[in-house]
Design a protein around this motif. Structure first.
Motif, PDB file in Angstrom:
ATOM      1  N   TRP A  42       1.309   5.194   6.549  1.00 21.79           N
ATOM      2  CA  TRP A  42       0.858   3.828   6.835  1.00 21.79           C
ATOM      3  C   TRP A  42       1.608   3.261   8.028  1.00 21.79           C
ATOM      4  O   TRP A  42       2.834   3.360   8.095  1.00 21.79           O
ATOM      5  N   VAL A  43       0.883   2.637   8.966  1.00 20.48           N
ATOM      6  CA  VAL A  43       1.488   1.993  10.127  1.00 20.48           C
ATOM      7  C   VAL A  43       0.740   0.684  10.413  1.00 20.48           C
ATOM      8  O   VAL A  43      -0.392   0.507   9.980  1.00 20.48           O
ATOM      9  N   VAL A  44       1.397  -0.192  11.150  1.00 17.94           N
ATOM     10  CA  VAL A  44       0.735  -1.414  11.618  1.00 17.94           C
ATOM     11  C   VAL A  44       0.531  -1.298  13.124  1.00 17.94           C
ATOM     12  O   VAL A  44       1.257  -0.576  13.818  1.00 17.94           O
ATOM     13  N   GLU A  45      -0.479  -2.000  13.601  1.00 16.80           N
ATOM     14  CA  GLU A  45      -0.791  -2.057  15.039  1.00 16.80           C
ATOM     15  C   GLU A  45      -0.976  -0.670  15.651  1.00 16.80           C
ATOM     16  O   GLU A  45      -0.383  -0.335  16.671  1.00 16.80           O
ATOM     17  N   LEU A  60       0.829  -1.212   0.000  1.00 18.30           N
ATOM     18  CA  LEU A  60       0.000   0.000   0.000  1.00 18.30           C
ATOM     19  C   LEU A  60       0.864   1.262   0.000  1.00 18.30           C
ATOM     20  O   LEU A  60       0.552   2.232  -0.694  1.00 18.30           O
ATOM     21  N   GLU A  61       1.949   1.238   0.747  1.00 18.10           N
ATOM     22  CA  GLU A  61       2.872   2.386   0.740  1.00 18.10           C
ATOM     23  C   GLU A  61       3.396   2.640  -0.673  1.00 18.10           C
ATOM     24  O   GLU A  61       3.461   3.786  -1.120  1.00 18.10           O
ATOM     25  N   TYR A 104      -3.171   0.844   9.396  1.00 20.57           N
ATOM     26  CA  TYR A 104      -3.835   2.136   9.544  1.00 20.57           C
ATOM     27  C   TYR A 104      -3.093   3.173   8.704  1.00 20.57           C
ATOM     28  O   TYR A 104      -1.867   3.140   8.620  1.00 20.57           O
ATOM     29  N   ALA A 105      -3.855   4.071   8.101  1.00 23.67           N
ATOM     30  CA  ALA A 105      -3.246   5.191   7.388  1.00 23.67           C
ATOM     31  C   ALA A 105      -4.087   6.430   7.613  1.00 23.67           C
ATOM     32  O   ALA A 105      -5.312   6.352   7.764  1.00 23.67           O
ATOM     33  N   ILE A 137      -8.682   2.244   7.757  1.00 25.81           N
ATOM     34  CA  ILE A 137      -8.571   1.208   8.790  1.00 25.81           C
ATOM     35  C   ILE A 137      -8.709  -0.141   8.092  1.00 25.81           C
ATOM     36  O   ILE A 137      -9.709  -0.391   7.420  1.00 25.81           O
ATOM     37  N   ILE A 138      -7.710  -1.002   8.268  1.00 24.14           N
ATOM     38  CA  ILE A 138      -7.756  -2.347   7.681  1.00 24.14           C
ATOM     39  C   ILE A 138      -7.636  -3.359   8.811  1.00 24.14           C
ATOM     40  O   ILE A 138      -6.670  -3.337   9.572  1.00 24.14           O
TER      41      ILE A 138
END
Length: 172
Positions: free
Chosen positions: A65-68, A52-53, A81-82, A91-92
């Motif tokens: 974009w980040v995780v957790e 996605l980035e 999340y972005a 939100i994924i």
């Protein structure tokens, strides 16, 4: 980025994601629960975030974009999340195709969405294959409900359902 363009870019990104590494380990079987979860993190969550980035790097680099990511208003973290300054929030959630998991996440995330001051919100429920007893149709039913409810919570919120199958992600 305009709404239709954002939704289409996300759908295209999901549809072009290569899930073969994740699926090959999943198909192999015999993994412990911790190995299964590590496969989800490494070969689905982190790989999808990187994908996605790359997709958004040129067309909408403002999204970070980040995780957790821990959300305000709920005690959970979002899988991917972005957001930009205040226009978009993505939100994924990634889960096995279990209706109860999907429904719980929808309720929790909708609590956050109802309080969000972002102009546009995109919620994606991404399911990967579970056990033989997990009913994909039940997941689809709760995703359908989620699509219907989200507009009543936030005028500019959108829902995308997606499933990992045959080394690809199919968005609906």
């Amino acid at each position: 980025m305009e709404t239709n363009e954002m939704i289409q870019t996300i759908r295209d990104a999901l549809d072009t994601f290569d899930a073969s590494t994740f699926m090959s380990k999943w198909r192999r079987g015999g993994l412990s629960q911790s190995e299964k979860m590590q496969n989800v993190k490494d070969n689905l969550q982190f790989s999808l975030k990187r994908h996605l980035e790359q997709v958004f790097r040129d067309c909408y680099p403002q999204l970070k974009w980040v995780v957790e990511k821990k959300l305000e208003g709920c005690n959970d973290s979002v899988d991917i999340y972005a957001s930009d300054s205040n226009y978009w929030e993505v939100i994924i959630e990634i889960d096995a195709a279990r209706a109860d998991q999907v429904a719980k996440k929808i309720v929790s995330r909708y609590s956050h969405i109802s309080e969000s001051c972002r102009h546009n919100i995109l919620y994606i429920a991404l399911c990967y294959p579970g056990t033989q007893t997990m009913n994909k149709n039940e997941c689809e039913k709760f995703m359908y409900y989620g699509k219907r409810i989200i507009k009543k919570i936030h005028d500019n919120a959108f829902f995308i359902s997606a499933f990992v199958k045959d080394d690809k992600i199919f968005s609906e």
